[in-house]
Design a protein around this motif. Structure first.
Motif, PDB file in Angstrom:
ATOM      1  N   ASP A   1       0.246  18.386   4.635  1.00 35.41           N
ATOM      2  CA  ASP A   1      -0.828  18.090   3.685  1.00 35.41           C
ATOM      3  C   ASP A   1      -1.149  16.827   3.598  1.00 35.41           C
ATOM      4  O   ASP A   1      -0.530  15.926   2.668  1.00 35.41           O
ATOM      5  CB  ASP A   1      -0.230  19.092   2.410  1.00 35.41           C
ATOM      6  N   SER A   2      -2.354  16.370   4.011  1.00 32.39           N
ATOM      7  CA  SER A   2      -2.828  15.110   3.972  1.00 32.39           C
ATOM      8  C   SER A   2      -3.233  14.660   2.480  1.00 32.39           C
ATOM      9  O   SER A   2      -3.129  13.459   2.112  1.00 32.39           O
ATOM     10  CB  SER A   2      -3.976  14.824   4.785  1.00 32.39           C
ATOM     11  N   SER A   3      -3.511  15.805   1.722  1.00 35.88           N
ATOM     12  CA  SER A   3      -3.890  15.408   0.327  1.00 35.88           C
ATOM     13  C   SER A   3      -2.706  15.128  -0.602  1.00 35.88           C
ATOM     14  O   SER A   3      -2.636  14.017  -1.251  1.00 35.88           O
ATOM     15  CB  SER A   3      -4.704  16.456  -0.228  1.00 35.88           C
ATOM     16  N   LEU A   4      -1.619  15.854  -0.250  1.00 31.98           N
ATOM     17  CA  LEU A   4      -0.335  15.321  -1.006  1.00 31.98           C
ATOM     18  C   LEU A   4       0.116  14.044  -0.655  1.00 31.98           C
ATOM     19  O   LEU A   4       0.751  13.085  -1.390  1.00 31.98           O
ATOM     20  CB  LEU A   4       0.632  16.354  -0.602  1.00 31.98           C
ATOM     21  N   ARG A   5      -0.170  13.730   0.679  1.00 35.67           N
ATOM     22  CA  ARG A   5       0.480  12.361   1.489  1.00 35.67           C
ATOM     23  C   ARG A   5      -0.339  11.361   0.615  1.00 35.67           C
ATOM     24  O   ARG A   5       0.264  10.333   0.455  1.00 35.67           O
ATOM     25  CB  ARG A   5       0.195  12.464   3.056  1.00 35.67           C
ATOM     26  N   THR A   6      -1.580  11.560   0.569  1.00 38.03           N
ATOM     27  CA  THR A   6      -2.611  10.576  -0.163  1.00 38.03           C
ATOM     28  C   THR A   6      -2.195  10.229  -1.602  1.00 38.03           C
ATOM     29  O   THR A   6      -1.964   9.266  -2.134  1.00 38.03           O
ATOM     30  CB  THR A   6      -3.954  10.839  -0.124  1.00 38.03           C
ATOM     31  N   GLU A   7      -1.891  11.143  -2.269  1.00 40.09           N
ATOM     32  CA  GLU A   7      -1.412  11.243  -3.723  1.00 40.09           C
ATOM     33  C   GLU A   7      -0.168  10.148  -3.722  1.00 40.09           C
ATOM     34  O   GLU A   7       0.204   9.631  -4.695  1.00 40.09           O
ATOM     35  CB  GLU A   7      -1.182  12.813  -4.383  1.00 40.09           C
ATOM     36  N   LEU A   8       0.892  10.830  -2.868  1.00 38.14           N
ATOM     37  CA  LEU A   8       2.133  10.029  -3.152  1.00 38.14           C
ATOM     38  C   LEU A   8       2.008   8.689  -2.750  1.00 38.14           C
ATOM     39  O   LEU A   8       2.446   7.717  -3.284  1.00 38.14           O
ATOM     40  CB  LEU A   8       3.210  10.644  -2.029  1.00 38.14           C
ATOM     41  N   GLU A   9       1.269   8.262  -1.658  1.00 41.40           N
ATOM     42  CA  GLU A   9       0.948   6.978  -1.328  1.00 41.40           C
ATOM     43  C   GLU A   9       0.139   5.951  -2.449  1.00 41.40           C
ATOM     44  O   GLU A   9       0.387   5.057  -2.672  1.00 41.40           O
ATOM     45  CB  GLU A   9      -0.059   6.908  -0.190  1.00 41.40           C
ATOM     46  N   ASN A  10      -0.846   6.723  -3.448  1.00 40.24           N
ATOM     47  CA  ASN A  10      -1.373   6.302  -4.447  1.00 40.24           C
ATOM     48  C   ASN A  10      -0.440   5.849  -5.381  1.00 40.24           C
ATOM     49  O   ASN A  10      -0.624   4.674  -6.171  1.00 40.24           O
ATOM     50  CB  ASN A  10      -2.372   7.165  -4.612  1.00 40.24           C
ATOM     51  N   ILE A  11       0.623   6.469  -5.596  1.00 36.90           N
ATOM     52  CA  ILE A  11       1.722   6.151  -6.591  1.00 36.90           C
ATOM     53  C   ILE A  11       2.388   5.153  -6.210  1.00 36.90           C
ATOM     54  O   ILE A  11       2.757   3.996  -6.515  1.00 36.90           O
ATOM     55  CB  ILE A  11       2.736   7.512  -6.867  1.00 36.90           C
ATOM     56  N   LEU A  12       2.949   5.010  -4.785  1.00 37.43           N
ATOM     57  CA  LEU A  12       4.001   4.158  -4.317  1.00 37.43           C
ATOM     58  C   LEU A  12       3.254   2.805  -3.604  1.00 37.43           C
ATOM     59  O   LEU A  12       4.137   1.697  -3.822  1.00 37.43           O
ATOM     60  CB  LEU A  12       4.634   4.647  -3.164  1.00 37.43           C
ATOM     61  N   HIS A  13       2.163   2.768  -3.025  1.00 35.15           N
ATOM     62  CA  HIS A  13       1.839   1.647  -2.164  1.00 35.15           C
ATOM     63  C   HIS A  13       1.439   0.425  -3.151  1.00 35.15           C
ATOM     64  O   HIS A  13       1.953  -0.590  -2.953  1.00 35.15           O
ATOM     65  CB  HIS A  13       0.595   2.166  -1.502  1.00 35.15           C
ATOM     66  N   PRO A  14       0.858   0.717  -4.347  1.00 37.76           N
ATOM     67  CA  PRO A  14       0.516  -0.583  -5.325  1.00 37.76           C
ATOM     68  C   PRO A  14       1.978  -1.163  -5.881  1.00 37.76           C
ATOM     69  O   PRO A  14       1.983  -2.315  -5.802  1.00 37.76           O
ATOM     70  CB  PRO A  14      -0.109   0.111  -6.492  1.00 37.76           C
ATOM     71  N   LEU A  15       3.133  -0.157  -6.170  1.00 41.24           N
ATOM     72  CA  LEU A  15       4.395  -0.825  -6.514  1.00 41.24           C
ATOM     73  C   LEU A  15       5.138  -1.428  -5.402  1.00 41.24           C
ATOM     74  O   LEU A  15       5.603  -2.404  -5.669  1.00 41.24           O
ATOM     75  CB  LEU A  15       5.087   0.479  -6.963  1.00 41.24           C
ATOM     76  N   VAL A  16       4.997  -0.972  -3.948  1.00 38.15           N
ATOM     77  CA  VAL A  16       5.455  -1.708  -3.135  1.00 38.15           C
ATOM     78  C   VAL A  16       4.724  -3.177  -2.762  1.00 38.15           C
ATOM     79  O   VAL A  16       5.356  -4.163  -2.609  1.00 38.15           O
ATOM     80  CB  VAL A  16       5.375  -0.738  -1.565  1.00 38.15           C
TER      81      VAL A  16
ATOM     82  N   PRO B   1      13.253   6.111 -12.572  1.00 37.02           N
ATOM     83  CA  PRO B   1      12.762   7.399 -13.591  1.00 37.02           C
ATOM     84  C   PRO B   1      11.307   7.505 -13.818  1.00 37.02           C
ATOM     85  O   PRO B   1      10.799   8.514 -13.651  1.00 37.02           O
ATOM     86  CB  PRO B   1      13.217   7.044 -15.010  1.00 37.02           C
ATOM     87  N   TYR B   2      10.614   6.353 -13.843  1.00 35.11           N
ATOM     88  CA  TYR B   2       9.134   6.355 -14.092  1.00 35.11           C
ATOM     89  C   TYR B   2       8.362   6.932 -12.695  1.00 35.11           C
ATOM     90  O   TYR B   2       7.299   7.436 -12.678  1.00 35.11           O
ATOM     91  CB  TYR B   2       8.586   5.001 -14.521  1.00 35.11           C
ATOM     92  N   VAL B   3       9.099   6.585 -11.711  1.00 31.11           N
ATOM     93  CA  VAL B   3       8.432   6.920 -10.284  1.00 31.11           C
ATOM     94  C   VAL B   3       8.704   8.483 -10.227  1.00 31.11           C
ATOM     95  O   VAL B   3       7.780   9.216  -9.710  1.00 31.11           O
ATOM     96  CB  VAL B   3       8.842   6.117  -9.195  1.00 31.11           C
ATOM     97  N   LYS B   4      10.023   8.750 -10.471  1.00 31.95           N
ATOM     98  CA  LYS B   4      10.020  10.436 -10.489  1.00 31.95           C
ATOM     99  C   LYS B   4       9.440  11.046 -11.076  1.00 31.95           C
ATOM    100  O   LYS B   4       8.790  12.144 -10.904  1.00 31.95           O
ATOM    101  CB  LYS B   4      11.555  10.507 -10.691  1.00 31.95           C
TER     102      LYS B   4
END
Length: 201
Positions: free
Chosen positions: A75-90, A42-45
């Protein structure tokens, strides 16, 4: 424990090779597998909704992965924003899982698609790139239901595989038969095991 980063571009067969290493006896973990788990949290969603909005969610509040994929690969900017959420958690999850596994295993092989793009190679003792031809990669992606245009677009978001090969300590050629790939994996695993054992002595 010898910590290995496994990478390669879309459709190159990273997951197949990772599975082969698992059968050899290595501890294995895939970043994509972790991402799938995170996307149910839920917190990721909540964080993803802030970027993409409710339109990217199904009525049951599950993320519409196809819609997200179409958006981030165009859209590379959207991709970067999503990566910034997920990568530290991964990375946090990988670190925790490795700590649990290090007493039982001599070798851990972690599949990370953007290993070199995000400069994560320094986390690992060694790196492996799985490769095949671009034509074969596109064929495999099409077999998974991704059309040729989208397959080419996805491949363009990653470093050229030749560059990944140049940066890697080892490579696995996955362009021929599964039997030949399996032999290459077994041979490399044997060498890595010797190195891991020698390092512990």
């Amino acid at each position: 424990m010898l910590l290995i980063g496994l990478t390669g571009n879309y459709g190159m067969g990273k997951s197949t090779v990772l599975s082969m290493f698992r059968k050899c006896g290595a501890y294995t973990l895939g970043a994509d597998e972790i991402v799938r788990e995170l996307l149910e949290k839920p917190y990721v969603k909540k964080k993803i909704k802030k970027i993409f909005g409710n339109d990217f969610f199904c009525p049951n509040d599950r993320i519409n992965k196809e819609k997200i994929a179409a958006a981030i690969f165009s859209d590379s900017s959207l991709r970067t924003e999503l990566e910034n959420i997920l990568h530290p958690l991964v990375l946090k999850k990988i670190s925790a899982e490795i700590k649990k596994a290090q007493k039982e295993y001599s070798i851990a092989i972690i599949e990370i698609p953007l290993l070199f793009e995000k400069n994560y190679e320094n986390i690992f003792d060694k790196t492996i790139t799985v490769f095949t031809t671009k034509k074969e990669a596109i064929r495999r992606l099409e077999k998974k239901g991704i059309n040729k245009t989208d397959a080419i677009m996805r491949l363009k978001t990653q470093l050229p595989v030749k560059e990944k090969i140049r940066k890697s300590d080892f490579t696995i050629d996955n362009s021929k038969t599964p039997e030949l790939t399996k032999k290459a994996v077994e041979k490399l695993y044997e060498n890595l095991l010797k190195e891991a054992t020698h390092g512990n002595n």
